[in-house]
Motif scaffolding. Structure first.
Motif: not given
Lengths: 147, 503
Positions: B278-283, B287-292, B500-503
Motif C-alpha cells: 500500500a505504501m509503495c503504491y501510494a508513493s 511520484m508519477a506526477g500528472k503523466d499517469h 488537503p490530503q496527499p493521496v
C-alpha cells in the motif's frame, strides 16, 4: 454489543485463571520467580483488556445474516463430528461423510457431493498413507480387509 | 568472505535433487494457494507444516518447502487480483487497483507477466538484503542476555499490536490469549502442572499445530462460507502474454524502488506485505506526477505493489532468522516449525544450524527463479485453478488440515481441540480481532517466560535488571513508541483533516 458480551466472558476467564493460578506453587523452589507469576500476569492483563472492551464504546460488529450464521454453525458441527469420528470410522468413510454435507453447503448437487466425497476419501488416503507415508486411521472395521 | 562461503554451502544444500524438487513443488502449491481467494500464505504454511513434519522431512527440507510455499503465495495472489478483481491474499489488495483495469483492456497477459517479473525483482533484492544484513544482525544480537531478550519480545508483540487491526485493545487481547495458551502444560522449571485440568493430553502443552490449524484453517473455512463470492468469471487471457519493452521501461525504476522499500518495511516486525504494498503504491502514484493513468490500468500500478509485496515477505524472514522473533503471522508459523524440530530459534541459529539457515536463504533465490519460470509460460495452467469450485476446495482443505493435526500425536483429542479453537477463531475474526498477534503470542509465550525468569534469577528477583542495559532500555522505548506512536499519528492526522490530503 457483541464486544461487550465478549469482554464480560474474558473477565470471567481472567477471574477463573487467577483463581486456579493462585495455587500453582512449586513444592521446592530454587528461583525467585515460580510457576505462577507469568500466568497470573497474563490473566491480570486479560482482565484489564476485558474491562476496556466492556467500558469503551466501539463500532458495531457486523454479523452475517441469521440464515448464513446457521450454515456456518452447521459447517462447524460437521467438522466437529468429523474430528470425533476420524479414527473410529477410518479416514475414507469419515471423509466421505464429511464431504457430503460440506459440499452441499457450498452449493454442490447431491451427485457432485457424493462423487467428490468418495473420490477425495480414497485419493487422499492413497496419497498420504501410501505415497507420503503419513499414517492415517484405516478404521476398525476396514483393518481385516486392507491387512 | 565468510558469508560467500556460507552462501555456497547453502546452495549446495538447496541444490540437492530432493530439495530442488521440494522447492519446485512448494513454489507450485504456493502459487495455487495464493491465487485461491480466501487462502493465503499463512493458511498455506499452516496446512503444509504438519504434513512436512509427518513425512519426516529433515528440518532444512521442511523449511525449504515452507519458504517456497510462502514465496509462491506472494506471487500467486496477483493472479486472482488481476483476472477476477479479488485479491488472492492480503498483499495483493493493491494489485487489483490497476491489474483488473489492465485485464479489462485486454492486457491481462502483460499485467500478469510484468507483475511476475516485479515479484521476481522484489525477491532478488530481498535475498541480497538478507545475505548482507542478516549475519550482521545475528552477530550483534549474540550479546543479548535474557533481559534484552524479554524486552525484544515485548517489542515484537507491541509492533504487531500497534500496526495490525483496528484497535490496540483487540490486538492486545489476542496476544494475551496466545500467551495464555502457551502456559498450559507442565512447567519445565518446577514440574508443576499448569491449567491441565487433569487431562493427560494437555500435560505436554497444546501442540503448536493444533492452534495453527484451528485458528487459520478451520476458522477460514467458516469465513469462506460467509463471504462466498459469486464466482465472477475471470477475464479471458487472450492476446500477448509478455510485456513489451515500452511497458518494461516505464516500470523498471518503480520495481527497483519498491523492491528496496518493501524489503526494509518487511524487516520491521509487524509491518507486513500489505502495508509495504500500500505504501509503495501510494508513493509511486505520487511520484508519477500528472503523466499517469493509475487506477485505470497503469503498468507501474501493477509492478509497484507486487515488487514491494515479495520484498517485504522475504524481509520479514530477517527478524525470524536472526533474533528468533517473528515479525508476522507466517514467520511465526515457521518459528513453530523450527521448534517442532527441537531447533531453538535465536541469534545462535546462524552458528548452530548453518545448513538450515543458509539452505533456506539459497532456496529462496532458487524458488524465486522457479516462480518466474513457472509464472510466465505456465500462467494458463494456474488460471485453470481459479475454476476450482468451493464445494470441492473446502472439504479438501478440511480433510488435509485434520490429517496434519492427526499426524502429530494420532489422537482424537487434538482434532477436537483444533476444531473448537477454530470456532473461537471464527468468532474473534468476525469481531475484527487480528489472528497474527494470537499466534505470535502463543509462539513467543514460552520463550518470554523463560527469559523473564532467567533474568530475574540472575538479579535475585530485582526488577531493575530488565531496564539495566542501554540495549534493553532502547527496546522498551521502542515498544512504547510502537504502541503509542500510531495512535498519536492518527490523532494528529485527524486534527489536520481540514487540510488537503496527499493521496
Amino acid at each position: 454489543m457483541s464486544e461487550r458480551v465478549f469482554g464480560v466472558l474474558l473477565l470471567l476467564l481472567s477471574a477463573a485463571g487467577l483463581v486456579i493460578g493462585w495455587d500453582l506453587r512449586a513444592p521446592v523452589s530454587y528461583e525467585p520467580v515460580g510457576p505462577r507469576a507469568f500466568p497470573l500476569l497474563v490473566f491480570v492483563l486479560i482482565g484489564a483488556c476485558a474491562l476496556a472492551l466492556v467500558f469503551f464504546r466501539r463500532g458495531p460488529t457486523r454479523w452475517a445474516p441469521p440464515a448464513v450464521l446457521g450454515r456456518v454453525g452447521g459447517l462447524f458441527v460437521v467438522v466437529l463430528l468429523y474430528a470425533l469420528l476420524f479414527d473410529k470410522l477410518g479416514f475414507i468413510v469419515s471423509t466421505t461423510l464429511m464431504c457430503l454435507p460440506l459440499a452441499r453447503l457450498f452449493g454442490a448437487s447431491w451427485k457432485q457431493a457424493l462423487g467428490a466425497g468418495a473420490c477425495m476419501g480414497v485419493a487422499l488416503f492413497i496419497l498420504f498413507d501410501r505415497v507420503l507415508d503419513v499414517a492415517l486411521p484405516a478404521g476398525q472395521w476396514l483393518k481385516p480387509i486392507l491387512g | 568472505m565468510e558469508t560467500i562461503t556460507h552462501l555456497m554451502e547453502g546452495f549446495a544444500v538447496a541444490g540437492t535433487p530432493t530439495n530442488l524438487a521440494i522447492a519446485a513443488i512448494g513454489a507450485f502449491l504456493g502459487t495455487v494457494i495464493g491465487l485461491l481467494p480466501g487462502l493465503g500464505p499463512i493458511n498455506g504454511v499452516a496446512i503444509l507444516l504438519p504434513i512436512a513434519y509427518a513425512m519426516k522431512l529433515p528440518p532444512e527440507s521442511a523449511l525449504i518447502l515452507l519458504a517456497a510455499v510462502y514465496a509462491g503465495c506472494e506471487v500467486g495472489g496477483r493472479i486472482s487480483a488481476i483476472l477476477i478483481n479479488v485479491p488472492g491474499d492480503a498483499g495483493a489488495v493493491m494489485t487489483t487497483m490497476d491489474g483488473y483495469p489492465m485485464a479489462r483492456k485486454g492486457l491481462a497477459g502483460p499485467a500478469l507477466s510484468l507483475s511476475a517479473f516485479a515479484s521476481f525483482s522484489g525477491s532478488m533484492v530481498a535475498v541480497v538484503g538478507i545475505v548482507l544484513f542478516a549475519p550482521l544482525l545475528a552477530e550483534w544480537a549474540l550479546a543479548f542476555g535474557p533481559a534484552e531478550y524479554f524486552a525484544l519480545m515485548v517489542l515484537a508483540l507491541s509492533c504487531l499490536g500497534g500496526l495490525v487491526g483496528d484497535s490496540l485493545v483487540k490486538a492486545m487481547v489476542c496476544v494475551l490469549l496466545g500467551l495464555m495458551l502457551s502456559t498450559v502444560g507442565i512447567d519445565s522449571n518446577s514440574g508443576v502442572y499448569r491449567y491441565t485440568f487433569d487431562l493427560l493430553h494437555l500435560a505436554d502443552g497444546i501442540p503448536f499445530i493444533v492452534v495453527v490449524i484451528g485458528l487459520f484453517a478451520v476458522s477460514e473455512l467458516m469465513l469462506m462460507l460467509e463471504n462466498a463470492h459469486s464466482g465472477a468469471a475471470p477475464v479471458s487471457l487472450s492476446g500477448r502474454l509478455m510485456f513489451n519493452a515500452q511497458e518494461f521501461a516505464l516500470a523498471k525504476w518503480t520495481m527497483l524502488r519498491c523492491s528496496v522499500t518493501g524489503f526494509f518495511v518487511g524487516v520491521l516486525p509487524g509491518a507486513g506485505a500489505s502495508i509495504a504494498s500500500a505504501m509503495c503504491y501510494a508513493s509511486e502514484r505520487r511520484m508519477a506526477g500528472k503523466d499517469h493513468c493509475f487506477g485505470e490500468g497503469d503498468p507501474r500500478g501493477v509492478a509497484a505493489p507486487e515488487a514491494a509485496n515479495n520484498a517485504s515477505a522475504y524481509g520479514s524472514l530477517i527478524p525470524m532468522l536472526t533474533l528468533g522473533v517473528p515479525g508476522s503471522g507466517t514467520t511465526a508459523v515457521m518459528i513453530g516449525a523450527l521448534t517442532l524440530y527441537n531447533i531453538t530459534p535465536g541469534p545462535t541459529l546462524f552458528q548452530d544450524q548453518p545448513v538450515v539457515v543458509w539452505g533456506l536463504i539459497a532456496s529462496l533465490a532458487i524458488a524465486s527463479v522457479m516462480l518466474l519460470a513457472m509464472n510466465i509460460p505456465l500462467i494458463r495452467v494456474f488460471v485453470k485453478f481459479l475454476a476450482i469450485p468451493n464445494w470441492l476446495l473446502v472439504p479438501g482443505v478440511a480433510a488435509i488440515s485434520l490429517v496434519g493435526v492427526y499426524a502429530v500425536h494420532g489422537t482424537t483429542f487434538d482434532l477436537i481441540l483444533g476444531t473448537l479453537l477454530g470456532g473461537v477463531g471464527y468468532l474473534l475474526r468476525v469481531m475484527n480481532f487480528p489472528m497474527a498477534p494470537f499466534i505470535l503470542g502463543f509462539v513467543l509465550g514460552d520463550m518470554m517466560e523463560q527469559n523473564l525468569r532467567r533474568a530475574l534469577s540472575i538479579s535475585n528477583g530485582e526488577l531493575d535488571i530488565l531496564f539495566s542495559s542501554p540495549v534493553s532500555i532502547g527496546l522498551w522505548i521502542g515498544a512504547l513508541a510502537m504502541l503509542v506512536g500510531p495512535r498519536v499519528a492518527a490523532a494528529l492526522r485527524s486534527r489536520h483533516a481540514g487540510e488537503p490530503q496527499p493521496v
